[in-house]
Design a protein around this motif. Structure first.
Motif, PDB file in Angstrom:
ATOM      1  N   LEU A  34       0.835  -1.195   0.000  1.00 46.22           N
ATOM      2  CA  LEU A  34       0.000   0.000   0.000  1.00 46.22           C
ATOM      3  C   LEU A  34       0.872   1.249   0.000  1.00 46.22           C
ATOM      4  N   TYR A  36       0.482   5.210   1.452  1.00 47.92           N
ATOM      5  CA  TYR A  36      -0.271   6.166   2.239  1.00 47.92           C
ATOM      6  C   TYR A  36       0.357   7.532   2.040  1.00 47.92           C
ATOM      7  N   LYS A  38       0.597  11.463   3.751  1.00 49.86           N
ATOM      8  CA  LYS A  38       0.420  12.127   5.033  1.00 49.86           C
ATOM      9  C   LYS A  38       0.753  13.616   4.934  1.00 49.86           C
ATOM     10  N   GLU A  42      -1.743  15.629  10.368  1.00 54.64           N
ATOM     11  CA  GLU A  42      -2.855  14.743  10.058  1.00 54.64           C
ATOM     12  C   GLU A  42      -2.361  13.296  10.074  1.00 54.64           C
ATOM     13  N   GLY A  43      -3.312  12.359  10.134  1.00 55.46           N
ATOM     14  CA  GLY A  43      -2.933  10.961  10.037  1.00 55.46           C
ATOM     15  C   GLY A  43      -2.729  10.552   8.595  1.00 55.46           C
ATOM     16  N   PRO A  44      -2.048   9.429   8.369  1.00 54.08           N
ATOM     17  CA  PRO A  44      -1.885   8.922   7.002  1.00 54.08           C
ATOM     18  C   PRO A  44      -3.248   8.592   6.390  1.00 54.08           C
ATOM     19  N   PHE A  46      -5.014   6.498   3.063  1.00 52.14           N
ATOM     20  CA  PHE A  46      -4.762   5.477   2.049  1.00 52.14           C
ATOM     21  C   PHE A  46      -4.822   6.077   0.651  1.00 52.14           C
ATOM     22  N   SER A  49      -3.252   0.591  -3.535  1.00 49.83           N
ATOM     23  CA  SER A  49      -2.616  -0.661  -3.132  1.00 49.83           C
ATOM     24  C   SER A  49      -2.409  -1.565  -4.338  1.00 49.83           C
ATOM     25  N   PHE A  89       4.223   7.170   2.491  1.00 52.32           N
ATOM     26  CA  PHE A  89       4.718   5.960   3.133  1.00 52.32           C
ATOM     27  C   PHE A  89       4.341   4.741   2.300  1.00 52.32           C
ATOM     28  N   LEU A 102       0.837  -4.647   9.113  1.00 57.02           N
ATOM     29  CA  LEU A 102       1.521  -3.794   8.152  1.00 57.02           C
ATOM     30  C   LEU A 102       2.913  -3.436   8.649  1.00 57.02           C
ATOM     31  N   PHE A 104       5.769  -0.575   7.760  1.00 57.63           N
ATOM     32  CA  PHE A 104       5.867   0.698   7.050  1.00 57.63           C
ATOM     33  C   PHE A 104       7.320   1.046   6.738  1.00 57.63           C
ATOM     34  N   GLY A 105       7.508   1.723   5.610  1.00 57.47           N
ATOM     35  CA  GLY A 105       8.784   2.355   5.324  1.00 57.47           C
ATOM     36  C   GLY A 105       8.900   3.661   6.091  1.00 57.47           C
ATOM     37  N   THR A 106      10.047   4.321   5.937  1.00 57.51           N
ATOM     38  CA  THR A 106      10.321   5.536   6.703  1.00 57.51           C
ATOM     39  C   THR A 106       9.771   6.796   6.057  1.00 57.51           C
TER      40      THR A 106
END
Lengths: 114, 114
Positions: A34, A36, A38, A42-44, A46, A49, A89, A102, A104-106
């Motif tokens: 996926l 995301y 950001k 705020e939050g990530p 979607f 995918s 992300f 999940l 996650f990458g950085t």
């Protein structure tokens, strides 16, 4: 042990051009991936995918490509718009005793230059 | 359209204090998650829940506790705050597992331990 890597912390692209964000992974058991987006404070949210059985998925200006042999995926944004400036992300999904988790990458900070 | 709501948005704690980060969702989602994001890092899973009354540890659970007495609420408890817990905390939820069920995130709680 970083199983999902985004090696470019930042990327600047001219408005109207193509933005390409890259992601590499090491775990062959990931079954889908996926992206995301950001914004600050705020939050990530979607974005798009792709299943591991596919090599491309498209949604409007956003296309994700998956190269399983290279364990690499990329997100293409065409054409890039100022509102695309955000942190992106990459995330990968795998099952652990029946529960999907999940990794996650950085993140890559994308800046679109007007 | 509240989605996932996290409170508070910001908090400063002294070492050794305790607090509860609140998370509530109004989408009747079964699955809920707590992540932390440290500077320059990806999101790491702290705890998750697959339904009311069922919780399990994620990748970085030490120093935290959770409960899930209702479908809507999934609070995260810090019992003895430590400087290493300074981070941004995100709560997320989803209806079910699977490719077409992305996680929905709250806007985060920024926590500083001094």
């Amino acid at each position: 042990d970083q199983q999902v890597k985004q090696n470019s912390p930042s990327l600047s692209v001219q408005e109207g051009r193509i933005s390409i964000l890259n992601c590499d992974y090491t775990n062959s058991m990931f079954d889908y991936f996926l992206w995301y987006k950001k914004y600050p404070a705020e939050g990530p949210t979607f974005l798009i995918s792709i299943s591991s059985i596919k090599d491309k998925n498209e949604d409007g200006r956003f296309t994700v490509f998956l190269n399983k042999s290279a364990k690499h995926l990329s997100l293409h944004i065409v054409p890039s718009q100022p509102g695309d400036s955000a942190v992106y992300f990459c995330a990968a999904s795998a099952y652990d005793f029946g529960n999907e988790k999940l990794t996650f990458g950085t993140g890559t900070r994308l800046t679109i230059i007007p | 359209n509240a989605g996932v709501t996290q409170t508070p948005k910001f908090r400063i704690l002294k070492i050794g204090q305790s607090m509860t980060l609140q998370c509530t969702q109004d989408m009747n989602h079964n699955y809920m998650y707590w992540y932390r994001q440290d500077p320059g890092m990806g999101l790491k899973l702290i705890y998750y829940s697959v339904g009311a009354g069922i919780t399990d540890k994620g990748e970085v659970p030490n120093g935290y506790n959770v409960s899930r007495s209702t479908t809507e609420d999934f609070p995260l408890r810090l019992e003895l705050a430590a400087p290493s817990q300074t981070s941004v905390y995100f709560c997320a939820s989803r209806l079910r597992q699977g490719t077409n069920q992305p996680q929905h995130f709250g806007d985060g709680t920024r926590l500083s331990i001094l």
